[in-house]
Design a protein around this motif. Structure first.
Motif, PDB file in Angstrom:
ATOM      1  N   ILE A 163       0.834  -1.199   0.000  1.00 52.01           N
ATOM      2  CA  ILE A 163       0.000   0.000   0.000  1.00 52.01           C
ATOM      3  C   ILE A 163       0.869   1.250   0.000  1.00 52.01           C
ATOM      4  N   LEU A 164       1.882   1.275   0.850  1.00 50.58           N
ATOM      5  CA  LEU A 164       2.765   2.431   0.921  1.00 50.58           C
ATOM      6  C   LEU A 164       3.540   2.615  -0.385  1.00 50.58           C
ATOM      7  N   THR A 165       3.931   1.529  -1.025  1.00 54.13           N
ATOM      8  CA  THR A 165       4.629   1.619  -2.308  1.00 54.13           C
ATOM      9  C   THR A 165       3.727   2.231  -3.366  1.00 54.13           C
ATOM     10  N   TYR A 166       2.472   1.785  -3.420  1.00 51.97           N
ATOM     11  CA  TYR A 166       1.542   2.354  -4.386  1.00 51.97           C
ATOM     12  C   TYR A 166       1.268   3.827  -4.092  1.00 51.97           C
ATOM     13  N   LEU A 167       1.177   4.187  -2.818  1.00 51.03           N
ATOM     14  CA  LEU A 167       0.959   5.586  -2.457  1.00 51.03           C
ATOM     15  C   LEU A 167       2.129   6.460  -2.906  1.00 51.03           C
ATOM     16  N   VAL A 168       3.335   5.964  -2.721  1.00 48.36           N
ATOM     17  CA  VAL A 168       4.512   6.723  -3.163  1.00 48.36           C
ATOM     18  C   VAL A 168       4.492   6.870  -4.675  1.00 48.36           C
ATOM     19  N   ALA A 169       4.127   5.821  -5.391  1.00 47.96           N
ATOM     20  CA  ALA A 169       4.069   5.894  -6.852  1.00 47.96           C
ATOM     21  C   ALA A 169       3.014   6.908  -7.307  1.00 47.96           C
ATOM     22  N   VAL A 170       1.857   6.904  -6.667  1.00 50.70           N
ATOM     23  CA  VAL A 170       0.797   7.847  -7.029  1.00 50.70           C
ATOM     24  C   VAL A 170       1.228   9.273  -6.701  1.00 50.70           C
ATOM     25  N   GLU A 171       1.830   9.470  -5.526  1.00 47.19           N
ATOM     26  CA  GLU A 171       2.298  10.809  -5.159  1.00 47.19           C
ATOM     27  C   GLU A 171       3.353  11.311  -6.134  1.00 47.19           C
ATOM     28  N   ALA A 172       4.250  10.443  -6.555  1.00 46.51           N
ATOM     29  CA  ALA A 172       5.279  10.840  -7.521  1.00 46.51           C
ATOM     30  C   ALA A 172       4.642  11.204  -8.860  1.00 46.51           C
ATOM     31  N   ALA A 173       3.660  10.433  -9.295  1.00 40.42           N
ATOM     32  CA  ALA A 173       2.980  10.736 -10.558  1.00 40.42           C
ATOM     33  C   ALA A 173       2.241  12.067 -10.476  1.00 40.42           C
ATOM     34  N   ILE A 174       1.598  12.328  -9.352  1.00 42.81           N
ATOM     35  CA  ILE A 174       0.890  13.602  -9.176  1.00 42.81           C
ATOM     36  C   ILE A 174       1.874  14.764  -9.169  1.00 42.81           C
ATOM     37  N   ALA A 175       3.010  14.587  -8.492  1.00 43.01           N
ATOM     38  CA  ALA A 175       4.018  15.647  -8.468  1.00 43.01           C
ATOM     39  C   ALA A 175       4.542  15.929  -9.869  1.00 43.01           C
ATOM     40  N   VAL A 176       4.741  14.898 -10.662  1.00 44.04           N
ATOM     41  CA  VAL A 176       5.210  15.098 -12.033  1.00 44.04           C
ATOM     42  C   VAL A 176       4.139  15.807 -12.860  1.00 44.04           C
ATOM     43  N   LEU A 177       2.883  15.394 -12.708  1.00 48.24           N
ATOM     44  CA  LEU A 177       1.804  16.040 -13.458  1.00 48.24           C
ATOM     45  C   LEU A 177       1.664  17.515 -13.101  1.00 48.24           C
ATOM     46  N   LEU A 178       1.846  17.837 -11.823  1.00 47.12           N
ATOM     47  CA  LEU A 178       1.702  19.223 -11.397  1.00 47.12           C
ATOM     48  C   LEU A 178       2.860  20.096 -11.866  1.00 47.12           C
ATOM     49  N   THR A 179       4.027  19.515 -12.074  1.00 45.01           N
ATOM     50  CA  THR A 179       5.178  20.318 -12.467  1.00 45.01           C
ATOM     51  C   THR A 179       5.388  20.370 -13.974  1.00 45.01           C
ATOM     52  N   LEU A 180       4.698  19.547 -14.730  1.00 47.75           N
ATOM     53  CA  LEU A 180       4.812  19.601 -16.189  1.00 47.75           C
ATOM     54  C   LEU A 180       4.097  20.846 -16.718  1.00 47.75           C
ATOM     55  N   PRO A 181       4.668  21.472 -17.736  1.00 51.29           N
ATOM     56  CA  PRO A 181       3.964  22.618 -18.322  1.00 51.29           C
ATOM     57  C   PRO A 181       2.686  22.156 -19.015  1.00 51.29           C
TER      58      PRO A 181
END
Length: 129
Positions: free
Chosen positions: A7-25
């Motif tokens: 569960i924690l691994t999936y949460l980290v993966a989702v958080e990383a994906a969200i961070a990338v989406l928010l920082t992409l132009p």
């Protein structure tokens, strides 16, 4: 016990994906919608912080009460098992720290974006006057 780490691994993966989406132009409208959606999700997702903290405490307690296998009495398989458990504990500590750090990063990115949006609105109103 392995389910909590999955569960924690999936949460980290989702958080990383969200961070990338928010920082992409991206276009302003898409960015605003994405930030508002993520902002709505952030408060319920706050459970990751105490969850990761509890896991860190669990790792610490297990480390303090772990049987040491460093003497010559231990067999090779016991020593390998001991080293493997140490490596797993280190990996899990990094996972917990990453989950907390990524949550904080996503929170700050959303907050900065909202502040920029507010400042743009203030500038727009001041130009109209």
């Amino acid at each position: 016990m392995a389910l909590q780490w999955v569960i924690l691994t999936y949460l980290v993966a989702v958080e990383a994906a969200i961070a990338v989406l928010l920082t992409l132009p991206s276009p302003k409208l898409v960015k605003n919608r994405l930030v508002s959606l993520v902002s709505l999700i952030l408060q319920p997702a706050l459970f990751v912080v105490p969850f990761a903290g509890f896991q860190l405490l669990d790792i610490y307690w297990k480390n303090e009460h772990r049987l040491m296998c460093t003497s010559e009495i231990c067999t090779a398989s016991e020593r390998d098992r001991y080293e493997k458990s140490i490596y797993k504990a280190q990996r899990n500590v990094i996972l917990c720290a990453a989950s907390i750090l990524l949550y904080w990063s996503v929170y700050r990115i959303c907050k900065y974006h909202k502040e920029i949006q507010h400042l743009e609105e203030v500038e727009k109103k001041s130009k109209e006057l």
